[in-house]
Design a protein around this motif. Structure first.
Motif, short mmCIF file in Angstrom:
data_model
loop_
_atom_site.label_atom_id
_atom_site.label_comp_id
_atom_site.label_asym_id
_atom_site.label_seq_id
_atom_site.Cartn_x
_atom_site.Cartn_y
_atom_site.Cartn_z
N PHE A 45 0.86 -0.84 0.30
CA PHE A 45 0.40 -0.09 -0.17
C PHE A 45 0.99 0.92 0.03
CE2 PHE A 45 -2.95 2.96 1.83
CZ PHE A 45 -3.91 2.69 1.05
N HIS A 46 1.78 1.02 0.61
CA HIS A 46 2.72 2.50 0.62
C HIS A 46 3.98 2.37 -0.35
CE1 HIS A 46 0.56 4.59 5.01
NE2 HIS A 46 0.20 2.89 4.69
N GLY B 213 -12.22 -2.59 5.82
CA GLY B 213 -12.19 -1.57 6.24
C GLY B 213 -11.10 -0.62 5.80
N ARG B 214 -10.94 0.60 6.58
CA ARG B 214 -10.47 1.32 5.56
C ARG B 214 -8.53 1.06 6.32
NH1 ARG B 214 -10.86 6.59 8.49
NH2 ARG B 214 -8.82 6.52 8.78
N ASP B 215 -7.80 1.28 5.72
CA ASP B 215 -6.50 0.96 5.52
C ASP B 215 -5.47 2.59 6.74
OD1 ASP B 215 -3.08 -0.46 4.66
OD2 ASP B 215 -3.09 1.92 5.34
N PRO B 216 -5.32 1.45 7.72
CA PRO B 216 -4.67 1.96 8.99
C PRO B 216 -3.51 3.44 8.65
CG PRO B 216 -3.45 -0.52 9.30
CD PRO B 216 -4.79 -0.05 7.89
N GLY B 217 -3.61 2.97 7.53
CA GLY B 217 -2.26 4.45 7.78
C GLY B 217 -2.88 5.05 6.56
N SER B 218 -3.76 5.37 6.20
CA SER B 218 -4.76 6.67 5.49
C SER B 218 -5.27 7.42 6.42
CB SER B 218 -4.73 5.48 4.00
OG SER B 218 -6.97 5.58 4.61
N ALA B 219 -5.38 8.44 5.98
CA ALA B 219 -6.05 9.58 6.76
C ALA B 219 -7.52 9.52 6.75
CB ALA B 219 -5.14 10.85 6.28
N GLY B 402 5.35 0.96 12.70
CA GLY B 402 4.88 2.25 11.55
C GLY B 402 3.25 1.87 11.31
N ALA B 403 3.21 2.81 10.68
CA ALA B 403 1.59 3.00 9.40
C ALA B 403 2.00 2.08 8.27
CB ALA B 403 1.54 4.26 9.29
N GLU B 404 3.09 1.99 7.40
CA GLU B 404 3.58 1.44 6.49
C GLU B 404 3.71 -0.64 7.71
OE1 GLU B 404 6.96 2.24 4.53
OE2 GLU B 404 6.58 0.76 2.91
N GLU B 405 4.36 -1.05 8.81
CA GLU B 405 4.62 -2.24 8.63
C GLU B 405 2.82 -2.37 8.70
OE1 GLU B 405 7.26 -1.63 11.20
OE2 GLU B 405 8.65 -1.26 9.97
N GLN B 406 2.19 -1.53 9.66
CA GLN B 406 1.28 -2.60 9.93
C GLN B 406 0.28 -2.48 8.84
OE1 GLN B 406 -1.10 -0.51 13.33
NE2 GLN B 406 0.26 -0.66 14.88
#
Lengths: 172, 470
Positions: A45-46, B213-219, B402-406
């Motif tokens: 995703f990132h 659900g929504r990605d945990p890294g997206s605002a 971090g957000a990317e890893e989760q």
């Protein structure tokens, strides 16, 4: 062994890397520029991410060859980590005879001076090019994947294309 | 493409894991894809490579696994469509992409070579099975492209699901994520075929608990396209235990099957053998009797012609080993010895666990072996668990990722509302936190049994020999 040595050397060359994302993308770009960072990357995703690299960083942190320092992040509840070489890193490299300067040092420093978002953009573009994305469709594909990095596209694509062209020349 | 037509009642296959796998009449393209030479080739590539040398039942092919992944993917789709109902945006989007998802699930492994992960690693950066899969799908000369185009499915979009660059992550998640159809099938199938029952988990309940659900890294801001942030999640209230069981199943299969000491020893042997072959190929010195398609692979990697690829399978690779086993030992000593050892199931190497060795000592060990004149890739090989082709079980929760890893590594739990952020399972489950902390790296050094005397003092000095050879 060589990739672990290169990772330690990278931290020694950069002295400090701000954030896990930045370290992931930095290694990916160096790898794609033809330098010996043999970590497998997949697209997530990132952007490009390597679980192998993540595991190795964790192991080096555990052994204090890399120092990981948690700090506040601009990104909600998440933590931003800073990475520095551990006290024993240089001595270990010396003892194994890895004292000579590395060919990729100036590129690594140049990349490390960029923001995590710039590196995410460059890394994503390189990944797309490597996966057969044509120059004509690059802007569209990038826009679909990274709409929030649209402002980075022009600079990042020039940088990525410069690196991939240099790599192709090197291989030819 | 002419061929078998699905009748009104659909096409049904018997399968040892799924019992029945059904292709609906509307999915005629799936049967057509199944009948292409690119897909039929997978009958001759085993899912677990050399594992059958340890678990004799592990003879199942990537063909049967791929059919199983297709079935789980269509069942995940059915679950989500049922959950969100006809009027929901999720349903509308999934219905639009259903055929792309099914095609990607079925075709996701077609780019695997024989003894895939060894042959790929031996080729450096010149081969990557995901890139090969994408190439086969988008090759206008191939049978797959024509079938997809006729079914009005964009081959490039299918390829994007497989190389994970599709802009809708939810679609990628069904085929490749911590909670994907691929993993769901391989665990059950590998468990059944090896006879190692630890791989079993409650697949029916897991399917029943899937949601978005929504990605945990997206605002989740207003300027963000919500579809782009959707991720495959498990309903927190229903799915927690099933997810824990899935991860435990995988953890045990890793230790019992995928990282088995004997299996990994044969993998190191093949890796070294293929690296030698690749080195000979770059100098144009592969033995003349080497089968043509094997030469083609080592010469051209991902650029090998399609006609060669279709015959590049375990049959031709074993054919090469048979030829190499009869070479003169003076000209091609290692190629001859390792090929013969593989064909007769003889172990060249002795394994020593170096899992407890600090990285600094591990570097000293490798340096020391080289200084003693032992060549890496011939006389010894390091088998580092991080090279596993399977996604890491240990990395998800480490140190408040971090957000990317989760986003990348964690199973996400949600409440079923696609606009609410999924949360990493390790935040909700003590079992998951415990597994993540119980890191058990399985790292071994494999040293040629005939050269052990040269290495012994170093192994003793570094404390590796205290436990003796495994």
């Amino acid at each position: 062994m060589s990739r672990t040595v290169e990772l330690l050397r990278l931290l020694c060359v950069c002295e400090r890397v701000e954030g896990r994302k930045k370290l992931q993308k930095l290694v990916h770009i160096l790898r794609e520029a033809g330098h010996p960072f043999a970590y497998r990357y997949g697209y997530h995703f990132h952007g490009p991410f390597s679980t192998e690299l993540k595991g190795e960083i964790d192991a080096l942190v555990e052994e204090k060859l890399i120092i990981e320092h948690p700090g506040e992040s601009d990104f909600g509840d998440f933590i931003q980590y800073t990475y520095r070489p551990g006290e024993g890193a240089s001595a270990l490299l010396d003892s194994l005879g890895h004292r000579s300067p590395v060919a990729w040092a100036s590129l690594a420093k140049d990349l490390n001076a960029k923001s995590a978002q710039e590196l995410e953009a460059i890394s994503t573009i390189i990944y797309l090019i490597r996966n057969g994305c044509t120059t004509e469709s690059l802007l569209d594909r990038f826009g679909q994947l990274k709409p929030y990095l649209a402002g980075q596209f022009e600079g990042a694509s020039k940088y990525a294309q410069f690196l991939t062209a240099a790599r192709s020349k090197q291989l030819a | 493409m002419p061929g078998q037509k699905i009748k009104n009642k659909g096409k049904v296959f018997r399968d040892p894991v799924h019992r029945l796998i059904r292709i609906e009449p509307a999915d005629q393209f799936i049967l057509d894809l199944l009948n292409t030479p690119e897909f039929q080739r997978l009958r001759r590539v085993r899912q677990l490579g050399v594992s059958s040398l340890t678990y004799h039942g592990a003879e199942h092919s990537r063909f049967v696994h791929s059919l199983g992944v297709f079935n789980f993917a269509q069942r995940i789709l059915d679950t989500l469509l049922r959950r969100y109902g006809t009027a929901h945006n999720v349903t509308r989007r999934l219905e639009q992409s259903a055929r792309v998802i099914k095609a990607a699930a079925l075709l996701h492994d077609i780019g695997h070579g024989p003894f895939s992960h060894m042959i790929e690693r031996a080729s450096g950066s010149s081969f990557d099975h995901e890139k090969m899969t994408a190439k086969l799908i988008t090759n206008e000369e191939g049978a797959i492209y024509a079938i997809l185009a006729e079914a009005e499915i964009d081959p490039a979009e299918v390829a994007q699901v497989i190389d994970k660059t599709h802009p809708l992550r939810l679609i990628v998640d069904v085929v490749s994520s911590q909670l994907d159809a691929d993993r769901m099938d391989y665990l059950l199938r590998d468990s059944l075929m090896t006879g190692v029952e630890y791989g079993v988990y409650d697949a029916e309940w897991l399917l029943n608990a899937m949601c978005v659900g929504r990605d945990p890294g997206s605002a989740g801001g207003e300027d963000e396209n919500p579809e782009r942030t959707w991720r495959l999640c498990l309903d927190r209230d229903r799915g927690l235990f099933a997810a824990e069981q899935l991860i435990l199943a995988r953890h045990h299969m890793m230790l019992q099957v995928y990282m088995h000491r004997v299996t990994r020893g044969y993998e190191v042997m093949l890796l070294n053998l293929f690296q030698q072959a690749a080195a000979l190929a770059t100098k144009n010195e592969l033995p003349a009797e080497t089968p043509q398609v094997v030469r083609s692979y080592f010469r051209s990697g991902i650029d090998m012609p399609l006609v060669d690829w279709l015959l590049f399978d375990e049959t031709s690779m074993v054919g090469a080993l048979q030829v190499w086993s009869r070479l003169s030992a003076t000209d091609h000593a290692f190629l001859q010895r390792a090929s013969e050892a593989f064909l007769t199931r003889k172990r060249l190497y002795i394994a020593h666990s170096v899992a407890k060795l600090k990285l600094a000592d591990s570097m000293k060990l490798q340096d020391g072996l080289s200084k003693r004149g032992l060549a890496q890739g011939i006389d010894w090989g390091l088998d580092d668990g991080e090279h596993l082709p399977y996604k890491g079980v240990y990395h998800g929760a480490s140190k408040g990722g971090g957000a990317e890893e989760q986003s990348t590594l964690s199973i996400l739990l949600g409440d079923g509302d696609p606009s609410h952020p999924g949360k990493a399972i390790e935040n909700e489950s003590g079992v998951m936190r415990a597994i993540d902390n119980a890191r058990e790296p399985v790292t071994r050094i494999y040293i040629d049994r005939e050269k052990m005397s040269v290495a012994e003092d170093l192994l003793v000095e570094l404390g590796i020999m205290q436990g003796g050879a495994e």
